[in-house]
Design an enzyme around this catalytic site. Structure first.
Site, PDB file in Angstrom:
ATOM      1  N   LYS A  38      24.420  35.062   5.399  1.00  0.00           N
ATOM      2  CA  LYS A  38      25.218  35.863   6.338  1.00  0.00           C
ATOM      3  C   LYS A  38      24.675  37.272   6.464  1.00  0.00           C
ATOM      4  O   LYS A  38      24.715  37.863   7.543  1.00  0.00           O
ATOM      5  CB  LYS A  38      26.685  35.896   5.900  1.00  0.00           C
ATOM      6  CG  LYS A  38      27.397  34.584   6.186  1.00  0.00           C
ATOM      7  CD  LYS A  38      28.907  34.720   6.088  1.00  0.00           C
ATOM      8  CE  LYS A  38      29.564  33.384   6.364  1.00  0.00           C
ATOM      9  NZ  LYS A  38      30.983  33.377   5.972  1.00  0.00           N
ATOM     10  N   LYS A  73      23.701  18.261   9.385  1.00  0.00           N
ATOM     11  CA  LYS A  73      25.155  18.120   9.384  1.00  0.00           C
ATOM     12  C   LYS A  73      25.744  18.507  10.744  1.00  0.00           C
ATOM     13  O   LYS A  73      25.251  19.444  11.381  1.00  0.00           O
ATOM     14  CB  LYS A  73      25.687  19.065   8.293  1.00  0.00           C
ATOM     15  CG  LYS A  73      27.151  18.926   7.977  1.00  0.00           C
ATOM     16  CD  LYS A  73      27.502  19.821   6.795  1.00  0.00           C
ATOM     17  CE  LYS A  73      28.817  20.527   7.057  1.00  0.00           C
ATOM     18  NZ  LYS A  73      29.237  21.423   5.996  1.00  0.00           N
ATOM     19  N   LYS A  79      30.005  23.422  13.361  1.00  0.00           N
ATOM     20  CA  LYS A  79      30.727  24.102  14.438  1.00  0.00           C
ATOM     21  C   LYS A  79      29.894  25.211  15.045  1.00  0.00           C
ATOM     22  O   LYS A  79      30.233  25.745  16.076  1.00  0.00           O
ATOM     23  CB  LYS A  79      32.110  24.578  13.972  1.00  0.00           C
ATOM     24  CG  LYS A  79      32.183  25.392  12.707  1.00  0.00           C
ATOM     25  CD  LYS A  79      33.655  25.719  12.390  1.00  0.00           C
ATOM     26  CE  LYS A  79      33.799  26.394  11.038  1.00  0.00           C
ATOM     27  NZ  LYS A  79      35.160  26.794  10.733  1.00  0.00           N
TER      28      LYS A  79
END
Ligand code: TRP
Length: 336
Positions: A115, A197, A200
């Site tokens: 991040k 995977k 979102k």
């Protein structure tokens, strides 16, 4: 342990659109746990402000997520469903645990490093201390099991270490939690790159089925799902796209892999993909309908939100009274 039941705690952020993977891999499995365990499912909104949020959008998404928990089948009478920001004990214990966490431990976290790289213009202190707040979420409720994805394993490890560290200094205070990696249900992969995977945050909208996709969009995305040139509906490593579709089909229909292979033996991928799309529509359509009902019923949702916030506070305070006393904070005067 509360009320003779072991505790399960988990949380999700209301950022990004939840995917079919979040539903089949998490929410759907949570529903079954309420009979055996005391369950807390939190909308972890305090964590979300480590990244800048648009206030109106943020408020709406958080409420939608809470309604979605209920629409997915989590009965708010049997599960404690609430906003993290409605229970101030999270922030208080988060601060306390910060003071027992080493900066080096936090700097080592892969999610922090990812991040920080992605938001290089806003590496705020909250981004760094995110995992000790997450540990607070968990330890507040004397949690035994935490159902989360493997990507959260490192954070769970920190929560365990903090519980043990605190207990070693002050005597038994916190239950040391375990990660719960779900015994069944395989990971749902991207429809476009089946070795990744379903996420979102995928940039390709065809890669993920979002829980709020309408029926036609779902059908279209499955039509476009990547398969292979083998031409047989079979579950195996060499056919990751087809295997992922089999997983999705089985999760939505409660059929086994063998049943699915048999059902589509001799049939083409076109027919198979169409059937998978229909199976998913069959699961998501009722979810949409329930969601619409819940989100429209403002009084009901507000009542659930208030009652569950109170319930979470009641249990969290049992832990916090111990924690404050052990650390040596002055006793709180009772308000009359
Ligand atoms: N960090 C978790 C995630 O990104 C969300 C989360 C916050 C959480 N607090 C938690 C999950 C406590 C489980 C328990 O998925």
């Amino acid at each position: 342990m509360f009320d003779d039941k072991k505790v399960i705690f988990s949380g999700m952020q209301a950022t990004g659109n939840l995917t079919l993977g979040n539903y089949l891999g998490a929410l759907k499995n949570w529903v079954k746990l309420a009979d055996e365990y005391m369950t807390f499912y939190c909308v972890v909104d305090l964590h979300s402000i480590t990244i800048r949020q648009d206030p109106a959008e943020f408020r709406k998404r958080a409420r939608n997520l809470l309604a979605l928990y209920i629409a997915a089948g989590l009965d708010p009478e049997k599960n404690c469903i609430y906003y993290q920001s409605h229970n101030p004990d999270h922030a208080e214990l988060g601060w306390i645990l910060d003071c027992y966490t080493y900066v080096g431990e936090l700097q080592r976290m892969t999610q922090y490093k990812d991040k920080a790289a992605k938001h290089a213009d806003n590496i705020n202190a909250g981004l760094l201390t995110y995992p000790s707040l997450m540990a607070a979420d968990i330890l507040l409720f004397q949690t035994e099991y935490v159902p989360v994805g493997v990507d959260q394993k490192q954070h769970l490890e920190l929560a365990r270490n903090l519980a043990e560290r605190f207990n070693a200094i002050y005597g038994d205070t916190f239950v040391v939690p375990d990660i719960w990696l779900g015994k069944t249900g395989r990971k749902i992969m991207s429809l476009q790159e089946p070795d990744k995977k379903m996420s979102k945050s995928d940039e390709n909208p065809n890669a993920s089925i979002y829980l709020m996709d309408d029926a036609d969009t779902i059908r279209r995305k499955f039509k476009r799902a990547v398969t292979d040139s083998v031409g047989v509906v079979r579950y195996c490593e060499e056919q990751p796209g087809v295997s992922n579709l089999i997983d999705i089909y089985c999760a939505c229909t409660d059929k086994t892999t063998e049943e699915c292979e048999k059902e589509f033996a001799g049939l083409g991928y076109g027919q198979f993909k169409e059937a998978v799309g229909e199976a998913v529509v069959g699961v998501l359509q009722p979810l949409h309908d329930r969601f619409e009902e819940i989100i429209k019923d403002k009084d009901y949702l507000d009542k659930v939100i208030l009652e569950n916030a109170d319930k979470s506070y009641y249990y969290a305070e049992k832990t916090m009274r111990k924690v404050r006393k052990k650390i040596g904070f002055p006793e709180r005067p009772r308000r009359s």
